[in-house]
Write a protein that holds these residues in place. Structure first.
Motif, PDB file in Angstrom:
ATOM      1  N   CYS A 137      -4.010  11.510   0.295  1.00 44.81           N
ATOM      2  CA  CYS A 137      -5.043  12.027  -0.623  1.00 44.81           C
ATOM      3  C   CYS A 137      -6.337  12.331   0.120  1.00 44.81           C
ATOM      4  CB  CYS A 137      -5.292  11.043  -1.761  1.00 44.81           C
ATOM      5  SG  CYS A 137      -6.264   9.584  -1.295  1.00 44.81           S
ATOM      6  N   CYS A 192      -8.866   7.797  -0.383  1.00 42.38           N
ATOM      7  CA  CYS A 192      -8.770   6.375  -0.704  1.00 42.38           C
ATOM      8  C   CYS A 192      -9.156   5.529   0.513  1.00 42.38           C
ATOM      9  CB  CYS A 192      -7.357   6.021  -1.173  1.00 42.38           C
ATOM     10  SG  CYS A 192      -6.139   6.064   0.160  1.00 42.38           S
ATOM     11  N   CYS A 198      -1.391   5.743   2.539  1.00 39.95           N
ATOM     12  CA  CYS A 198      -2.093   6.140   1.306  1.00 39.95           C
ATOM     13  C   CYS A 198      -1.181   5.904   0.106  1.00 39.95           C
ATOM     14  CB  CYS A 198      -2.478   7.618   1.395  1.00 39.95           C
ATOM     15  SG  CYS A 198      -3.006   8.324  -0.176  1.00 39.95           S
ATOM     16  N   ARG A 221      -1.266   7.121  -2.743  1.00 46.03           N
ATOM     17  CA  ARG A 221      -1.021   8.325  -3.538  1.00 46.03           C
ATOM     18  C   ARG A 221      -0.283   9.396  -2.741  1.00 46.03           C
ATOM     19  NH1 ARG A 221      -6.547   7.461  -5.846  1.00 46.03           N
ATOM     20  NH2 ARG A 221      -7.426   8.994  -4.420  1.00 46.03           N
ATOM     21  N   ARG A 222       0.163   9.043  -1.527  1.00 47.82           N
ATOM     22  CA  ARG A 222       0.764  10.060  -0.664  1.00 47.82           C
ATOM     23  C   ARG A 222       2.082  10.594  -1.229  1.00 47.82           C
ATOM     24  NH1 ARG A 222       2.331   5.189   1.283  1.00 47.82           N
ATOM     25  NH2 ARG A 222       4.444   4.914   2.072  1.00 47.82           N
TER      26      ARG A 222
END
Lengths: 328, 328
Positions: free
Chosen positions: A81, A84, A95, A97-98
């Motif tokens: 992302c 973060c 990450c 959210r990767r």
């Protein structure tokens, strides 16, 4: 474009060519490599649905940033992302959210084209031919071990598993000064290891005493590898875990506690370092290429992964009917 | 002498008093402590047969070296060969030929007397009363973590398990600068933890997010603790494994690999360090004493270990009919 698509079943499909977003490049795949993780995905690992594949070398054919156009590139597989805590520490590979190319929520490279953020790209130096550059992702994964643990004090090291990843890990650790033994089950693969200058032992046949290695790298790709790694490692030693598979593993935690073993999970690594290792010849990858098949023979390539003599299988979307241009 | 003997079944037996060898001392046990490992041995852990028990404080009543006579002592539980590679490195706790008091091939301390090499003994400073000195072995085990990993950079730490060992580990790590949360299932034990100044959370009830701790110490004594520890630890974090139990544990190795978790087995520690922690009051142990019973009530003591409110149970061979002298 053609692509190897998995939605519970693997098949060659005609799918729309990806459209690169503003900060992305469209890359034409020249060569892609099959990996144990791809096979595990077919068994249910990571619950992935989409175009498989994450090891590749290709050429940028579309990009808002004109500097990248025409460049020969490899690409980091974790798309982070950028905002973060992990990303700000430079740990985008973790990450939360990767997406991950061909593994988690992002289409992969067993296709004619892939779209990737330009921050993920590395230009391939001209000294590294395509057949070697396609190995940059697994070489980076092998070299990751050196970023996670000090290796200079290491005395006896075993790499458990004589497959693709094992032979890369063994070369990297050997170069770092380890006294490395590759332990495997396959006469042919051990012969390749020997030809690379590595010391080898046949699993179960050679006399491999318990607690005889300071470091054991588990690269068998099988849940049963961990028990053997724990048998081979000495007290206060380290077992590096490189295999990802779908099944749970069962092991004797008391052994880990009593012998104060360290188990170290290790995944993706630094591409720049891997390009250096390929360019200076520290890691030799050509002897690992078992076959190069056209993308259309993708199912056959996965079948061939089960052949005991198979090391790396490459897919070429350009061959044989190839010459797919950006306008195809 | 009386002793709690295990040979598949635990019973109070009359057995010959041990005869100390040339380099050993005979120690009259004043207090002994029950530990989770003792309970696991009853289930088959380590296949031990003999007198149970490894936590004690006592007094030297017989010794060729007269300097030790009458001294109040605690004793390291690993009896090493003194000659192998590990012993020469100062790692006798990992000597492959070692015996372990009450755990591996050596009678333990749930008895009126025990014989131990004088190299294993530490004199107890007068400031530490018997009721606290008997905790030196588990306090040393708790402090072992600090010898194995750097703790200064640690941000969020969870101790999973509100039992005897968990509450000692939490105090030691808190003193080392960690922001420590004890996670447990037992209201009473969490109340004890709170009274010791520790932050607490109720397992399963309080909102404990996944990947929310940098370090998780698994001290539940149960195979299921590892899965929860792996859920709580953040990528690149460390799970310290302190529990020894007979059963195998099953876990998702892919999580360890993908998140590059370190699993660190941790067992016995340094007694001198533990005596310091007890003397300067860093670790408070009296609130952990649930009951002190005479040696003759040993079976009852083991029963009581299963009580959800039980923390440490001590056995006293001197009480109540006590006053066992060297000539008894």
């Amino acid at each position: 474009m053609k692509a190897l698509y998995f939605d519970g079943k693997l098949e060659l499909r005609e799918v729309p060519r990806p459209r690169p977003a503003a900060e992305e490049a469209l890359i034409q795949i020249v060569l892609a490599g099959l990996c144990g993780t791809d096979r595990e995905i077919l068994k249910g690992y990571s619950k992935f649905r989409g175009i498989l594949g994450h090891e590749f070398v290709g050429r940028v054919v579309e990009c808002a940033n004109k500097n990248w156009l025409g460049k020969r590139v490899v690409g980091e597989i974790n798309v982070a992302c950028g905002e973060c805590e992990y990303c700000l520490w430079g740990l985008g590979r973790h990450c939360p959210r990767r997406t991950v190319v061909g593994i988690v929520n992002r289409d992969g490279v067993f296709a004619e084209y892939v779209a990737l953020p330009i921050v993920n790209l590395h230009e391939v130096p001209p000294e590294i031919p395509d057949e070697e550059a396609v190995f940059v992702e697994p070489v980076a994964a092998a070299a990751e071990i050196l970023e996670q643990m000090p290796f200079s004090h290491t005395r006896r090291t075993a790499v458990l598993g004589d497959g693709r990843l094992g032979l890369l890990v063994a070369q990297v650790l050997c170069d770092a000064g380890g006294e490395v033994t590759v332990i495997g089950k396959h006469a042919f693969k051990l012969e390749v290891a020997r030809s690379l200058g590595l010391k080898v032992a046949r699993a179960g046949e050679d006399n491999l005493s318990a607690a005889s290695f300071t470091v054991v790298v588990e690269a068998t790709g099988s849940p049963s590898g961990l028990a053997e790694a724990l048998r081979l490692v000495e007290p206060r030693g380290t077992v590096v875990m490189k295999s990802t598979f779908r099944d749970l593993a069962t092991f004797d935690t008391a052994k880990v506690v009593v012998d104060e073993i360290t188990l170290l999970g290790s995944r993706c690594g630094n591409f720049s370092k891997a390009l250096d290792l390929l360019r200076d010849g520290t890691v030799s990858v050509r002897p690992l290429i078992s076959k190069t098949l056209p993308l259309e023979a993708g199912l056959e390539a996965f079948e061939y992964l089960n052949d005991p003599s198979c090391l790396k299988v490459l897919l070429s979307p350009l061959a044989p009917g190839g010459k797919a241009g950006p306008g195809k």
